[in-house]
Every structure is written in C-alpha cells, then in structure tokens.
Design an enzyme around this catalytic site. Structure first.
Site, PDB file in Angstrom:
ATOM      1  N   THR A  19       0.821  -1.214   0.000  1.00 16.17           N
ATOM      2  CA  THR A  19       0.000   0.000   0.000  1.00 16.17           C
ATOM      3  C   THR A  19       0.850   1.258   0.000  1.00 16.17           C
ATOM      4  O   THR A  19       0.456   2.278  -0.570  1.00 16.17           O
ATOM      5  CB  THR A  19      -0.943  -0.031   1.222  1.00 16.17           C
ATOM      6  OG1 THR A  19      -1.832  -1.132   1.047  1.00 16.17           O
ATOM      7  CG2 THR A  19      -1.755   1.241   1.342  1.00 16.17           C
ATOM      8  N   SER A  63       1.514  -7.595  -0.853  1.00 19.79           N
ATOM      9  CA  SER A  63       2.417  -8.480  -0.101  1.00 19.79           C
ATOM     10  C   SER A  63       1.866  -9.885   0.076  1.00 19.79           C
ATOM     11  O   SER A  63       2.622 -10.795   0.410  1.00 19.79           O
ATOM     12  CB  SER A  63       2.786  -7.860   1.245  1.00 19.79           C
ATOM     13  OG  SER A  63       1.718  -7.876   2.139  1.00 19.79           O
ATOM     14  N   THR A  96       1.751  -4.309   4.354  1.00 21.62           N
ATOM     15  CA  THR A  96       1.603  -4.627   5.780  1.00 21.62           C
ATOM     16  C   THR A  96       1.167  -6.077   6.008  1.00 21.62           C
ATOM     17  O   THR A  96       1.477  -6.657   7.042  1.00 21.62           O
ATOM     18  CB  THR A  96       0.553  -3.717   6.436  1.00 21.62           C
ATOM     19  OG1 THR A  96      -0.667  -3.821   5.693  1.00 21.62           O
ATOM     20  CG2 THR A  96       0.995  -2.278   6.496  1.00 21.62           C
ATOM     21  N   ASP A  97       0.426  -6.659   5.050  1.00 22.43           N
ATOM     22  CA  ASP A  97      -0.199  -7.963   5.313  1.00 22.43           C
ATOM     23  C   ASP A  97       0.797  -9.045   5.712  1.00 22.43           C
ATOM     24  O   ASP A  97       0.522  -9.866   6.590  1.00 22.43           O
ATOM     25  CB  ASP A  97      -0.975  -8.451   4.075  1.00 22.43           C
ATOM     26  CG  ASP A  97      -2.340  -7.803   3.949  1.00 22.43           C
ATOM     27  OD1 ASP A  97      -2.529  -6.684   4.480  1.00 22.43           O
ATOM     28  OD2 ASP A  97      -3.228  -8.416   3.324  1.00 22.43           O
TER      29      ASP A  97
END
Ligand code: DAS
Length: 339
Positions: A19, A63, A96-97
């Site tokens: 993101t 990710s 972030t995932d």
C-alpha cells in the site's frame, strides 16, 4: 548521479510494492502498487535532513503475493547492498499484510549487521491521512542511526520500531496496527531521535552458515476443535517437507488430529507446534489426547513464542540447511526464542 553529501549517512531504499507504493486505478478504483522508488523518495523531502536516500525496485506486488523464494532473494540483495561501506542501512518498502514474514526471513539469514527497516502503510498514497510518508521518514531515520546497528530486521510504523521476530499485524485497517505481543516495541522514533528500550543483543546468525537455498514445501495448519487428521495426512502424502501446526493455549491440539501428526513424524517430517494465542511461549503441560505433554513425547518440536507464520518461515529456512531434526529442535527449543 550527483555525489552524496559526505556528512549524511547513505540509505538504500528497496521497493517491493504494498500500500505504501499504491494508488487507485483511475478507471476501476482498485488499489494496487504503482509508485516507483524515485516517487517514494520524492514524496518525503524531510528525509534529506537525515540521510541521502537512493532507491531501487525489487518487485511491485501486494504483499500477499510475496513468496518465500522472493523473500530469500530480497535478503541476498540486501546483503549485497549493505556490503558497500558507504551504505549505513537499508529501507524496504513492503505491504503490511505479510511484512511480519518477510522481515523475519530477512532477519534469520542476513549476514550484515547494518539495520534493515521495513516501511509500510495502511492508507495508500492518495487516501486522506496517508501514513506512508511518515512511516518512510521514520524508517530512514532508523536505518541511518548508528544505534540501530546490530539489530537485524525491524518494522518501523506509527513511530514505533518492532523487532522482526515478534512483530505482528493486529488490525485490518487502523494505522496503529503493528505490535509485539508480550514484549512491546523495541524502540520509538521521536522528533528528537531514535531510541531503543534496551541495548542490542548479539545477533545469532543461523549456525554461522550461509543459507544457500530454502525449502518452500512447508505447510502451516491451524487445528481447531473437532478437526480430524485428514488434511494432515493429505499434506504428507502430497509431499510436504515439514509441518507447522497451530494449536490452542500453551500448545494443545484436538486428539482427533493426533494420528495425522504421528503419520507425519513416522515419515520423517519435522513437526513444529505453535499456539493461536497472540502472546506467550508454549508450555507442554497436559497429558490427554492432544495435550502438549503428549505431543512432546511423540517428538513434536515446540515453537517457543513464534506465531504459526513465523515458525513456518523458520522451518523452511532451516530445511535449506539441514535435515537433522535434533538441530532443528535446538533452533526452536534453545535460547534463541523465549520458551
Ligand atoms: N494490506 C496492504 C498494505 O497495507 C497491501 C499489502 O499488504 O501489500 O500494504
């Protein structure tokens, strides 16, 4: 390329997507990686006060599409970059995932003792309150800070610094999503500086060997009440090389699944146990079918405080080094992770 000002540390930014590098497609509105490293750096002019940042692309993926092979290639690229004596540290922009997996794999295999700071965002570049620029600025400051040396890979977000071994994403959308359950942040970034709670402890390279390859065929299975062993048997028959299971509490699984665990162990597979609890280490206490003591007596390896995804990363890295189960057990059950 113009020469870098000599008084500022040099930091290399390696972009992978996520993101932090995303914006909405003007036609469909779907958000995806579209921002190149030069744009990322141009969006944070304040970093010029702390470091000279140069960028390079590694990937442009969300990710959840990272793979262990990509993570390993990233770690190798980081070591090559950090071998340059001019470079003080690196920043990796990432989604972030799954940053908790990539940062941990990098931490396990990185040979350099220079800092690697993962910079992330929950809100894309065009969203109100986009958190990417602040997180990227903080990550550059940490990567450039001498006090960050010797601390391996870290995730820097929301002005907090989290060690790769403990960091997890806790909230789907809130920018204050990263935590190190049971530990708290390793440090903070304030307007005045970069501060760590405790001095760096010596990094533990993986048995001082350079990992040449990693084994990707390691499965992670969450075992919940009433589950039987069919999925485990199927995975073993399908040719996995290692198994990580996520049980409950201090490390217990439904007794109905235990025959599948025995099936894996009997075929020579390492089986590592983790817990669904967000914090705390395993404690093999209970007998009973599926109790932690029963599992330990069968030969299951305790994954300490590692979450299921992190234990899987560790096992696939270890299987690239050795087939010796006792060596694998020593990694998980030694003093590397709290037990
Ligand atoms: N969840 C998004 C992010 O925060 C996308 C991703 O993980 O790549 O970066």
């Amino acid at each position: 390329m113009t020469a870098a000002p000599e008084h500022l540390p040099q930091v290399r930014l390696i972009a992978t997507g996520g993101t932090i590098a995303s914006r909405p497609d003007p036609r469909t509105g779907a958000v995806g990686p579209a921002v190149d490293p030069a744009e990322l750096i141009a969006a944070v002019p304040a970093v010029a006060d702390y470091a000279t940042v140069t960028g390079e692309p590694f990937a442009a993926v969300a990710s959840w599409n990272m793979t262990p092979a990509m993570m390993f290639a990233l770690a190798q690229r980081l070591d090559a970059v950090l071998a340059d004596p001019q470079i003080a540290g690196a920043v990796v922009t990432h989604g972030t995932d799954t940053v908790e997996e990539t940062s941990f794999l990098v931490d396990l295999v990185l040979r350099s003792d220079k800092p690697v700071c993962f910079a992330v965002a929950q809100r894309h570049a065009a969203a109100p309150g986009a958190d990417g620029p602040a997180n990227l600025t903080a990550a550059v400051r940490v990567a450039a800070a001498p006090v960050a040396r010797g601390r391996g890979a870290m995730v820097v977000a929301n002005d907090e610094i989290h060690a790769a071994v403990s960091v997890v994403k806790t909230h789907t959308t809130n920018p204050a999503t990263f935590a190190s359950p049971g530990h708290g942040p390793a440090g903070v970034v304030t307007p005045n500086g970069v501060h760590f709670a405790v001095p760096a402890s010596p990094r533990q390279p993986l048995d001082v060997e350079w990992v040449e390859w990693i084994e990707e065929r390691v499965a992670l299975v969450k075992l919940v009440t009433g589950m039987d062993d069919r999925l485990l048997r199927w995975l073993v028959d399908d040719g996995i090389a290692g198994l990580v299971i996520e049980g409950s509490g201090a490390g217990n699984v439904p007794g109905t699944a235990v025959p599948g665990i025995t099936y894996a162990l009997d075929r020579g597979l390492p089986v590592v146990l983790t817990s669904r609890c967000p914090a705390g280490a395993l404690a093999p206490t209970y007998g009973t079918p599926g109790g932690g003591r029963t599992l330990r007596d069968l030969g299951v390896i305790a994954g300490g405080e590692l979450t299921g995804p992190k234990a899987r990363i560790a096992l696939l890295v270890l299987l690239g080094l050795t087939q010796d189960h006792e060596r694998i057990r020593r990694h998980f059950e030694g003093d590397r992770y709290p037990q």
